[in-house]
Write a protein that holds these residues in place. Structure first.
Motif, PDB file in Angstrom:
ATOM      1  N   HIS A   1      59.913  -0.278  31.063  1.00 27.25           N
ATOM      2  CA  HIS A   1      59.522   1.103  31.529  1.00 27.25           C
ATOM      3  C   HIS A   1      60.782   1.635  32.678  1.00 27.25           C
ATOM      4  CE1 HIS A   1      56.517   2.371  28.958  1.00 27.25           C
ATOM      5  NE2 HIS A   1      55.362   1.677  29.865  1.00 27.25           N
TER       6      HIS A   1
ATOM      7  N   THR B   1      63.680   2.537  30.851  1.00 27.80           N
ATOM      8  CA  THR B   1      63.536   4.055  30.190  1.00 27.80           C
ATOM      9  C   THR B   1      63.616   5.331  31.441  1.00 27.80           C
ATOM     10  OG1 THR B   1      62.223   2.960  28.713  1.00 27.80           O
ATOM     11  CG2 THR B   1      62.060   5.376  28.747  1.00 27.80           C
TER      12      THR B   1
ATOM     13  N   ARG C   1      66.329   8.157  31.910  1.00 35.33           N
ATOM     14  CA  ARG C   1      65.892   9.575  31.720  1.00 35.33           C
ATOM     15  C   ARG C   1      65.910  10.377  33.105  1.00 35.33           C
ATOM     16  NH1 ARG C   1      64.759  13.285  29.364  1.00 35.33           N
ATOM     17  NH2 ARG C   1      62.747  13.574  28.875  1.00 35.33           N
TER      18      ARG C   1
END
Length: 396
Positions: A182, A185, A189
């Motif tokens: 996570h 990620t 982003r």
């Protein structure tokens, strides 16, 4: 047995009663007594599941008051937990949350760079989440959707919205490997925006964790991703506005309620592919709001399931076919005691395949390199227990 307690199932026996032979399930109890249950009354039995799997459960005696006492005691404890929950939810309902601002230009720009096309269900869930965040009531929304249906993107957008409004975000996950995934990620982003993402887990050194805790207190970190470490007493936030719980079913009642007690006015977003009945019941009865994502992403291939008798030849063919297309295989073998010999057998079935092992008795330190090898494509077949249900995102 719902009326007699814990016994050991010893198979099915044929017994003749009034010249009619029927199947009965034999259950052995303490003190050498047996109970025979007609195969048509299966509903009175259920498989025993204890929280401590390593401990051998104590059998009950037939017709002793012990099982009744246990049931009474448990009913009392359940009532207590239920009362605590009711009080807690009443407090959460009464306490006003932070009403977030409407979407900014940055938000729209941030969402447009999402490389996939959102499904209708995903868009609805995002819209519901934002409405909740913009209202004065503290959000408590459950997002239900299968693995790979885009729950993480909903969490990312909600987190970005919170940060744009000057609030901090905490993302709680059950395992260190998922925390690392996570973290990557979120960093990926948010890279074009000045959003500071931190991580608290055993993947970090004690010094790095201390620095992260200090930055959180000062407000220098916008989003923190971590395991149970986030619940420690030394973790203090400058201004927490949103708490995201991923893989909700992996946390115990105590953990989750501790969260809610500590963050009473904070918006909560919970993600789960397989919510536990209690959570689902709360959603159905209106204590929590529910969004479901039932549509698979565009171009996602449908899952095909075949149920057949065990056959080495068919299995070897299936695995070779998957490896030939550049894929990877999970070989689910839910017995730790002979998983090594099972992996050796799989190696013989598919010569040349790189076979790995993962099970719940391995420590996080032993497991992390296995997951890493799997993600890097360095393991072709992973022989594993149901440990793989922790939502690790193996894109391949």
């Amino acid at each position: 047995h719902e009326n007699h307690g814990l016994g050991i199932y010893e198979g099915i026996e044929k017994i003749e009663v009034d010249h009619i032979t029927k199947d009965y399930l034999k259950v052995a109890y303490a003190g050498g007594s047996n109970l025979y249950i007609p195969a048509t009354s299966l509903e009175v039995l259920q498989k025993y599941a204890g929280s401590d799997a390593a401990k051998v459960p104590k059998l009950n005696k037939l017709n002793s008051p012990e099982w009744k006492k246990t049931k009474t005691r448990v009913k009392g404890a359940v009532k207590e937990i239920a009362q605590e929950l009711v009080d807690l939810y009443a407090k959460r309902q009464a306490k006003q949350g932070h009403a977030f601002e409407k979407d900014t230009v940055w938000q729209r720009e941030f969402e447009e760079v999402f490389p996939y096309e959102e499904t209708e269900d995903q868009l609805h869930a995002i819209e519901d989440t934002k409405k909740d965040m913009e209202s004065i009531k503290a959000m408590d929304r459950l997002i239900c959707g299968d693995v790979g249906y885009g729950k993480t993107e909903i969490a990312i957008r909600a987190a970005f919205k919170a940060v744009m409004d000057g609030k901090q975000v905490a993302v709680l996950v059950p395992t260190t490997i998922l925390a690392g995934q996570h973290y990557n990620t979120f960093v990926q982003r948010m890279r074009d925006y000045s959003v500071e993402v931190g991580m608290l887990s055993r993947l970090r050194t004690p010094k790095e964790n201390r620095e992260t805790v200090e930055k959180l207190r000062k407000g220098a970190i916008d989003i923190v991703i971590g395991t149970h470490r986030l619940l420690a007493k030394d973790v203090v936030y400058k201004d927490l506005g949103l708490l995201i719980v991923d893989e909700e079913q992996r946390f115990g009642v105590k953990h989750k309620e501790k969260l809610k007690e500590n963050f009473i006015g904070v918006d909560m977003l919970t993600l789960s592919a397989t919510p536990i009945p209690r959570t689902l019941n709360m959603a159905m009865s209106g204590i929590r709001d529910l969004s479901t994502i039932e549509q698979p992403p565009i171009e996602r291939q449908p899952v095909e399931t075949f149920v057949l008798e065990y056959n080495d030849v068919i299995l070897a063919e299936a695995m070779k076919k998957e490896l030939a297309r550049g894929g990877q295989v999970y070989y689910l073998h839910n017995r730790v005691d002979n998983i090594e010999s099972c992996a050796a057998h799989v190696s013989q079935m598919v010569p040349g395949a790189r076979v790995g092992i993962a099970h719940g008795k391995m420590t996080e330190e032993e497991l992390n390199p296995v997951w890493q090898h799997l993600l890097n494509g360095e393991i072709d077949i992973l022989v594993c227990t149901t440990l793989i249900e922790t939502g690790i995102d193996v894109r391949n």
